[in-house]
Motif scaffolding. Structure first.
Motif, PDB file in Angstrom:
ATOM      1  N   LEU A  82      -6.975  -3.393   3.235  1.00  0.00           N
ATOM      2  CA  LEU A  82      -6.170  -2.256   3.695  1.00  0.00           C
ATOM      3  C   LEU A  82      -7.013  -0.982   3.677  1.00  0.00           C
ATOM      4  N   ARG A  83      -6.885  -0.175   4.721  1.00  0.00           N
ATOM      5  CA  ARG A  83      -7.644   1.067   4.855  1.00  0.00           C
ATOM      6  C   ARG A  83      -6.717   2.200   5.288  1.00  0.00           C
ATOM      7  N   GLU A  84      -7.166   3.420   5.014  1.00  0.00           N
ATOM      8  CA  GLU A  84      -6.423   4.582   5.520  1.00  0.00           C
ATOM      9  C   GLU A  84      -6.450   4.562   7.040  1.00  0.00           C
ATOM     10  N   ALA A  85      -5.270   4.657   7.651  1.00  0.00           N
ATOM     11  CA  ALA A  85      -5.169   4.671   9.114  1.00  0.00           C
ATOM     12  C   ALA A  85      -5.120   6.098   9.647  1.00  0.00           C
ATOM     13  N   TRP A  86      -4.367   6.944   8.988  1.00  0.00           N
ATOM     14  CA  TRP A  86      -4.316   8.360   9.353  1.00  0.00           C
ATOM     15  C   TRP A  86      -3.717   9.176   8.213  1.00  0.00           C
ATOM     16  N   THR A  87      -3.982  10.476   8.219  1.00  0.00           N
ATOM     17  CA  THR A  87      -3.411  11.419   7.256  1.00  0.00           C
ATOM     18  C   THR A  87      -2.920  12.643   8.014  1.00  0.00           C
ATOM     19  N   TYR A  88      -1.738  13.091   7.657  1.00  0.00           N
ATOM     20  CA  TYR A  88      -1.162  14.297   8.261  1.00  0.00           C
ATOM     21  C   TYR A  88      -0.923  15.317   7.158  1.00  0.00           C
ATOM     22  N   ARG A  89      -1.229  16.574   7.418  1.00  0.00           N
ATOM     23  CA  ARG A  89      -0.981  17.661   6.468  1.00  0.00           C
ATOM     24  C   ARG A  89       0.156  18.539   6.991  1.00  0.00           C
ATOM     25  N   THR A  90       1.141  18.774   6.130  1.00  0.00           N
ATOM     26  CA  THR A  90       2.296  19.568   6.564  1.00  0.00           C
ATOM     27  C   THR A  90       1.990  21.055   6.651  1.00  0.00           C
ATOM     28  N   GLY A  91       0.975  21.523   5.929  1.00  0.00           N
ATOM     29  CA  GLY A  91       0.637  22.944   5.943  1.00  0.00           C
ATOM     30  C   GLY A  91       1.528  23.816   5.083  1.00  0.00           C
ATOM     31  N   ASP A 623       1.070  -8.424  -6.490  1.00  0.00           N
ATOM     32  CA  ASP A 623       1.584  -9.730  -6.085  1.00  0.00           C
ATOM     33  C   ASP A 623       3.019  -9.839  -6.592  1.00  0.00           C
ATOM     34  N   ALA A 624       3.975 -10.019  -5.685  1.00  0.00           N
ATOM     35  CA  ALA A 624       5.387 -10.058  -6.074  1.00  0.00           C
ATOM     36  C   ALA A 624       5.706 -11.266  -6.948  1.00  0.00           C
ATOM     37  N   ASP A 625       4.896 -12.317  -6.877  1.00  0.00           N
ATOM     38  CA  ASP A 625       5.129 -13.510  -7.693  1.00  0.00           C
ATOM     39  C   ASP A 625       4.619 -13.358  -9.120  1.00  0.00           C
ATOM     40  N   THR A 626       3.442 -12.737  -9.265  1.00  0.00           N
ATOM     41  CA  THR A 626       2.760 -12.764 -10.556  1.00  0.00           C
ATOM     42  C   THR A 626       2.574 -11.404 -11.207  1.00  0.00           C
ATOM     43  N   GLY A 627       2.670 -10.324 -10.440  1.00  0.00           N
ATOM     44  CA  GLY A 627       2.399  -8.993 -10.970  1.00  0.00           C
ATOM     45  C   GLY A 627       0.931  -8.611 -10.965  1.00  0.00           C
ATOM     46  N   GLU A 628       0.063  -9.457 -10.428  1.00  0.00           N
ATOM     47  CA  GLU A 628      -1.356  -9.115 -10.362  1.00  0.00           C
ATOM     48  C   GLU A 628      -1.567  -7.945  -9.408  1.00  0.00           C
ATOM     49  N   GLU A 629      -2.349  -6.965  -9.847  1.00  0.00           N
ATOM     50  CA  GLU A 629      -2.687  -5.840  -8.974  1.00  0.00           C
ATOM     51  C   GLU A 629      -3.780  -6.290  -8.015  1.00  0.00           C
ATOM     52  N   LEU A 630      -3.483  -6.253  -6.722  1.00  0.00           N
ATOM     53  CA  LEU A 630      -4.381  -6.790  -5.708  1.00  0.00           C
ATOM     54  C   LEU A 630      -5.168  -5.718  -4.971  1.00  0.00           C
ATOM     55  N   TRP A 631      -4.624  -4.504  -4.931  1.00  0.00           N
ATOM     56  CA  TRP A 631      -5.260  -3.448  -4.128  1.00  0.00           C
ATOM     57  C   TRP A 631      -4.821  -2.094  -4.645  1.00  0.00           C
ATOM     58  N   ALA A 632      -5.687  -1.100  -4.527  1.00  0.00           N
ATOM     59  CA  ALA A 632      -5.341   0.280  -4.852  1.00  0.00           C
ATOM     60  C   ALA A 632      -6.031   1.189  -3.846  1.00  0.00           C
ATOM     61  N   GLY A 633      -5.255   2.045  -3.214  1.00  0.00           N
ATOM     62  CA  GLY A 633      -5.784   2.955  -2.211  1.00  0.00           C
ATOM     63  C   GLY A 633      -5.759   4.386  -2.705  1.00  0.00           C
ATOM     64  N   GLU A 634      -6.821   5.125  -2.394  1.00  0.00           N
ATOM     65  CA  GLU A 634      -6.951   6.508  -2.842  1.00  0.00           C
ATOM     66  C   GLU A 634      -5.999   7.425  -2.064  1.00  0.00           C
ATOM     67  N   LEU A 635      -5.350   8.319  -2.810  1.00  0.00           N
ATOM     68  CA  LEU A 635      -4.518   9.365  -2.224  1.00  0.00           C
ATOM     69  C   LEU A 635      -5.140  10.720  -2.544  1.00  0.00           C
ATOM     70  N   PRO A 636      -4.986  11.710  -1.676  1.00  0.00           N
ATOM     71  CA  PRO A 636      -5.573  13.027  -1.963  1.00  0.00           C
ATOM     72  C   PRO A 636      -4.890  13.746  -3.114  1.00  0.00           C
ATOM     73  N   PHE A 675      -1.580   3.643   5.646  1.00  0.00           N
ATOM     74  CA  PHE A 675      -2.583   2.605   5.469  1.00  0.00           C
ATOM     75  C   PHE A 675      -2.254   1.432   6.395  1.00  0.00           C
ATOM     76  N   ALA A 676      -3.303   0.758   6.866  1.00  0.00           N
ATOM     77  CA  ALA A 676      -3.130  -0.421   7.723  1.00  0.00           C
ATOM     78  C   ALA A 676      -4.389  -1.276   7.622  1.00  0.00           C
ATOM     79  N   LEU A 677      -4.311  -2.515   8.105  1.00  0.00           N
ATOM     80  CA  LEU A 677      -5.491  -3.363   8.196  1.00  0.00           C
ATOM     81  C   LEU A 677      -6.400  -2.849   9.303  1.00  0.00           C
ATOM     82  N   PRO A 678      -7.716  -3.049   9.178  1.00  0.00           N
ATOM     83  CA  PRO A 678      -8.629  -2.564  10.222  1.00  0.00           C
ATOM     84  C   PRO A 678      -8.326  -3.214  11.565  1.00  0.00           C
ATOM     85  N   ARG A 679      -8.582  -2.463  12.606  1.00  0.00           N
ATOM     86  CA  ARG A 679      -8.447  -3.037  13.951  1.00  0.00           C
ATOM     87  C   ARG A 679      -9.597  -4.015  14.184  1.00  0.00           C
TER      88      ARG A 679
END
Length: 680
Positions: A82-91, A623-636, A675-679
Motif C-alpha cells: 500500500l502506498r500514498e495515492a494522494w494528499t489534500y490540504r484543507t488550508g 489481520d482481522a483473523d489474528t491481530g498481526e500488524e501487517l502494514w503501517a503508513g506514514e501520516l503527516p 492510500f492505494a496499491l500501486p498502479r
C-alpha cells in the motif's frame, strides 16, 4: 588538585559520551520499523481491477454503523504494498489564524453526489475527486463565533439524504446535511454544494438556545447528523462541569425536505415521565442539564428506530443535587423515528459520577448464538462499548440483554450530601475490553524514583475498584478514566464472523473534589491544571491523568489497545497494543506500549482492520483473523479520526484525515490522505 579536577572532568566526559552512545544504541535498536519493512511482502502480483464501490454513504459506513466494506482488492497478501495515492490540504490553519489550532479535525468522509465529501472543524464542506483528491467544490457556512466554543471547533461528519421523489427540478434531490458549531442545520446539493433553497431559510435552519442564560459557545453541534427516511436527527455537545444547570441535552429531528422541526426528546424528564421521573429526587430533573447525545446516532429504517447514546447529567463528578438513578442519562435509548417517542432504554451507569458517557451509537447486527439449533432465525441485535470497558449486546427491538448483565454492589460515597447507587450494571456475558481493576501495589515506572512517585500517589488516593466515587482530600483514582475504555470511534463489525473490533484507552485518572472557594482559587492560580467550578454545587473538581514525574502513565501498559471480540461465543479473539512512543519519547524511541487513541476502526472483506487514532502519526492494517500488524503508513499528523474506504476506477482507496488534537498536545494539521496499491 588540578590533576584531580582534570581527571574528574575527564571521567565525567567519558561517562557522558558512554551514556550518549548507549542511548543512541538503545534508540537505534528501538527505532520504528514498519511491519512491511521488517517482513517484506512477496512481489506484487497482478491485481484484478476492483469493481466500483461507492457505498460509504454514512458516517459509520452505513445506517447501522458497521464500519464494514465488502471490498477485497487490498487484502492480507498485498497490503504491504500500500502506498500514498494522494494528499489534500484543507488550508484551515492558514485561513483561521489563531483559531486554526483550536480545531479538532476528526471527520470521516462519505461518498455523495459522486464525490468524496468531508467537513473541516469549522464546518467548511469540501468535495473531492475520489480518484485524485482534486477539489471539486467548497461550501463555507461562515460559522459565527467571538470566543472559542467550550468543546472547541469540531465536525465529525456529514449525512446524506436522497429524495424518494423529486423535490426540486434539477437540484437538491440528493443532499448533504451539515450540523455546525453555531447550531445550524445546513442542506446542500450534493452535486454542486449550493444551499437547498427550500430547506429552512436559504438552505439552513438556526437552532435557538433554549434558555436566556445559556451563552453562545456553551451549546454546539459536533457529531454527524443521522438520516432516517425523510427525517434528520441531531444531538448536541456542551462543555462539562461548568455548572449544575448546564444546557439541555435534547435530541432534535427535522424534516429533510423543509427543515421544519418534527420532534425533540430530552433525556431528562422536564415533565412527568412514569418511568424516568421516579429516578430523580424532588425537582432535581428540572434544574439539571446535559445527558446530551454528543456521539454518533444509529438508525434502523425498517423498524422506524433511532438509537441515541446519552451522556451524564451535569455536573459529572458531584450528584448530591440530582439524587437518584437519573434516567435516561447514561443510557442507550431507542426512539420511534416518526414521533420521537421512547420505545426502550438500557442504562449502563446509575447516577454517573465518573464522566462515563455513552460515547458512540451502537452497531447493528443479526446474531445467531453459538448454542442456537441449526436453522434458527437470527436475532436482530445491537452492540456497543462503554468508557468503563464493558461491551453490551442487546435485542434491537426490546433492549433486553442478549449477553448476561448483572447488578453488582459498588463502594458508597464519603462526601457529605452525595448519593450513590448501591449497585451498577456489569456486563458479564461478554469480556471486558480493557482492564477494569487497578493493582495499586504494582505501578509502572521506567526509573526507581519514577515508580516510587507513582506508588506514593496511588496509595494516597481512594481506590476500591470500578465505580469508586470521587472524594475530597487526596482524591480518587478513576479507572478506566473518563476518556475510556472505549470512546467515540465505536465498533467495526465483520458480519460474516459476528466479530467486532474496538480500540480502547488504558490509563488512570486522578479526580479530586474541592470546596467551591478552593476551586475558585486554584483555577486562578494553577492555570496548567484542569480545575472546573461546577457552579451551583458545593464542590469544584480537579482532574488529570495520573502520570509519573517523567510524564508516563502510572499504571502498567499497554496504554492503548485494539481488541477483536467474537459476539457469538463471548470471547476475545485477540488483543494487541495500539500505538508506539516514537512521537513521545526522545530520539524517536518507538516502544510498543500503546498510546492514547481517538478515532475508530474499519474492517473490509480483504480480511483487514484499518485504524489510525494513535499519537504516532500512523495508519495501520491488522489481520482481522489474528491481530498481526501487517502494514503501517506514514501520516503527516496524527490521524485522530476513523478511516473509510471505497473503490473507483479499478482501485480501492483507504482514506483518513490527519489533523492532530489540540487537547493531546500533538502537532495540528489539515491533511486528508488516501492510500492505494500501486498502479501496474
Amino acid at each position: 588538585m588540578r590533576i584531580a579536577v582534570r581527571y574528574t572532568l575527564l571521567g565525567l566526559l567519558v561517562f557522558v559520551l558512554v551514556a550518549c552512545a548507549a542511548m543512541g544504541l538503545y534508540a537505534h535498536a528501538n527505532r520504528f520499523v514498519a511491519p512491511q519493512a521488517r517482513h517484506p511482502p512477496a512481489p506484487l502480483a497482478e491485481v484484478a481491477p476492483a469493481p466500483d464501490d461507492l457505498q460509504w454513504h454514512a458516517y459509520g459506513g452505513d445506517d447501522g454503523q458497521t464500519r464494514h466494506a465488502g471490498i477485497r482488492q487490498i487484502d492480507r497478501g498485498n497490503v504491504g504494498h500500500l502506498r500514498e495515492a494522494w494528499t489534500y490540504r484543507t488550508g484551515e490553519l492558514a485561513r483561521r489564524d489563531r483559531w486554526g489550532r483550536e480545531g479538532k479535525f476528526q471527520a470521516t468522509p462519505i461518498i455523495a453526489g459522486g464525490s468524496l465529501v468531508l467537513c473541516t472543524p469549522f464546518g467548511r464542506v469540501i468535495a473531492l475527486d475520489p480518484a485524485t483528491g482534486a477539489q471539486r467544490w467548497v461550501h463555507d457556512p461562515q460559522i459565527r463565533f467571538e470566543r472559542r466554543p467550550d468543546e472547541r471547533f469540531n465536525c465529525r461528519g456529514l449525512a446524506r439524504w436522497v429524495a424518494a421523489a423529486p423535490v426540486e427540478a434539477g437540484s437538491c434531490n440528493e443532499r448533504l446535511i451539515l450540523a455546525t458549531t453555531d447550531r445550524r442545520i445546513v442542506a446542500l446539493d450534493a452535486a454542486s454544494g449550493e444551499p437547498c433553497a427550500g430547506f429552512g431559510r436559504g438552505g439552513e435552519v438556526q437552532v435557538p438556545l433554549d434558555r436566556a442564560d445559556v451563552r453562545e459557545g456553551e451549546l454546539q453541534f459536533a457529531a454527524a447528523p443521522a438520516v432516517i427516511g425523510d427525517t434528520i436527527v441531531v444531538g448536541s455537545a456542551s462543555g462539562d462541569n461548568g455548572r449544575i444547570d448546564a444546557p439541555s441535552g435534547a435530541v432534535r429531528a427535522f424534516d429533510a425536505r423543509t427543515g421544519a422541526q418534527r420532534w425533540s426528546f430530552d433525556p431528562i424528564p422536564r415533565t412527568h415521565d412514569p418511568v424516568a421521573s421516579p429516578t430523580w429526587h424532588g425537582d432535581s430533573a428540572a434544574r439539571t442539564g446535559q445527558a446530551n447525545v454528543w456521539g454518533s446516532i444509529t438508525v434502523d429504517a425498517a423498524r422506524d428506530l433511532v438509537f441515541v447514546p446519552t451522556s451524564s447529567p451535569s455536573p459529572d463528578y458531584y450528584g448530591g443535587l440530582r439524587k437518584g438513578a437519573n434516567l435516561y442519562a447514561n443510557s442507550m435509548v431507542a426512539l420511534r423515528a416518526s414521533t420521537g417517542e421512547r420505545v426502550w432504554h438500557f442504562q449502563t451507569v446509575h447516577h454517573d459520577l465518573w464522566d462515563y458517557d455513552l460515547p458512540a451509537g451502537p452497531t447493528l447486527l443479526d446474531i445467531r448464538p453459538a448454542d442456537a439449533p441449526p436453522g434458527a432465525a437470527a436475532v436482530p441485535a445491537l452492540a456497543f462499548a462503554t468508557k468503563s470497558g464493558f461491551l453490551y449486546l442487546l435485542h434491537r427491538e426490546t433492549g433486553e440483554p442478549l449477553a448476561e448483565v448483572e447488578e453488582r454492589p459498588v463502594p458508597p460515597s464519603d462526601v457529605p450530601g452525595e448519593w450513590t447507587s448501591p449497585t451498577q450494571p456489569w456486563s458479564v456475558g461478554l469480556p471486558a475490553i480493557t482492564p477494569q481493576a487497578l493493582d495499586v501495589a504494582d505501578p509502572f515506572g521506567l526509573l526507581v524514583f519514577d515508580r516510587r512517585a507513582c506508588a506514593e500517589a496511588m496509595s494516597a488516593a481512594r481506590y476500591e475498584g470500578l465505580f469508586t466515587p470521587p472524594t475530597t482530600g487526596h482524591g480518587t483514582l478513576v479507572y478506566p478514566m473518563g476518556a475510556g475504555g472505549a470512546n467515540w470511534g465505536g465498533l467495526a463489525l465483520d458480519p460474516a464472523r459476528n466479530r467486532v473490533f474496538v480500540n480502547t484507552n488504558n490509563a488512570v485518572q486522578h479526580v479530586t473534589l474541592l470546596a467551591s472557594e478552593e476551586a475558585e482559587r486554584r483555577r486562578r492560580t494553577e492555570r496548567d491544571r484542569e480545575v472546573a467550578l461546577m457552579r451551583g454545587a458545593p464542590y469544584g473538581m480537579m482532574r488529570a491523568p495520573l502520570l509519573s514525574p517523567i510524564g508516563l502513565p502510572c499504571n502498567q501498559p499497554p496504554w492503548g489497545q485494539l481488541s477483536a471480540v467474537d459476539l457469538a461465543t463471548g470471547r476475545i479473539a485477540w488483543q494487541v497494543p495500539l500505538g508506539n512512543t516514537r512521537k513521545l519519547a526522545p530520539l524517536g524511541i518507538a516502544l510498543p506500549l500503546g498510546t492514547p487513541n481517538f478515532g475508530g476502526p474499519i474492517v473490509t472483506d480483504g480480511g483487514l482492520v484499518f485504524i489510525a487514532a494513535t499519537m504516532d502519526n500512523l495508519l495501520r492494517a491488522f489481520d482481522a483473523d489474528t491481530g498481526e500488524e501487517l502494514w503501517a503508513g506514514e501520516l503527516p499528523y496524527a490521524g485522530h479520526a476513523t478511516p473509510m474506504t471505497y473503490a473507483t476506477g479499478g482501485r480501492q482507496y483507504v482514506v483518513v484525515v490527519a489533523g492532530g488534537h489540540p487537547v493531546l498536545g500533538n502537532e495540528i494539521g489539515d491533511a486528508v490522505v488516501a492510500f492505494a496499491l500501486p498502479r501496474r
